[in-house]
Design a protein around this motif. Sequence first.
Motif: not given
Length: 281
Positions: A96-114
């Motif tokens: 979902n490129h360009g969407l849910q960008v705030y979620e990608k900075m704080i949520s469990g699905l994405f923090l490990g990938e960052v």
Amino acid sequence: SAFQRHHVPVEVVAVVNDTVGTLMTSGYSFPDTQMGIIFGTGTNAAYWERLDSVGKWAGDRRGEMVVNLEWGAFDNATRVLPYTMHDNKLNRKSSNHGLQVYEKMISGLFLGEVARNAILYLVDMRLLFAGRSSEILNKSYTFDTAYMSEIVADNSSELSTVQTVLESTLDVPPTTLQDRQVVQHVCNMIGTRGVRLSAAAMSAVLLSRPELLDSSVSVGIDGSMYQFYPNFEQDLYKVSRLFLGDDFVDNRLKLHLAKDGSGVGAAIVAMTVEHDRAAKQ
């Protein structure tokens, strides 16, 4: 109609998302609840707003209504939040490129990938693991946020838990203590940024209702980040002081775990609908 086709005697009386359910769950036990928040695999929030402040509402403007914020989509234009090259890489490669960008900075699905992106950047710069990685670490979403939790919580002198995650779970070549310290520092920074952004969003919503800040306010929260990430609740309180002031946070703000808030909250809403029906008969 699906229930009817399968002859299941269920009547749908309300459709409730997880944040509204969390708000209702917390409000059932704590009547001063003003917000329901999910800090988990994803993130979202709902809160009570005055009807006279809801511009799209065309009905009676007395009283309050619940507003579902969908704040995971905040700043999809990428003009406000403190993005790094590691966030941009995740966003660019996401489905979902360009969407849910705030979620990608704080949520469990994405923090490990960052964190994985940041670690591999240091590997490529030959600042970590002597420039070596592993097939597992090289694959997207293999550095789970649960690993971050274990790494951040490790206070052993040799960072043995960090070593186990890196060498046994992720098959990274033998690491030095300095390697493990760097990885822990990276995870700490990314996790700390996440909880600070979480606190900022929560505080911004509460500040939009300044008349509430003179009274006690409860916030119902559900989700794996809130439940399991080290010191998440404690850090939410700490960062909120910067926005809401020591007096309010110390004396009137209460954060509560609303366990299984979506399910329990949906039951509470259905019960309320049935109660209103009975009262009108």
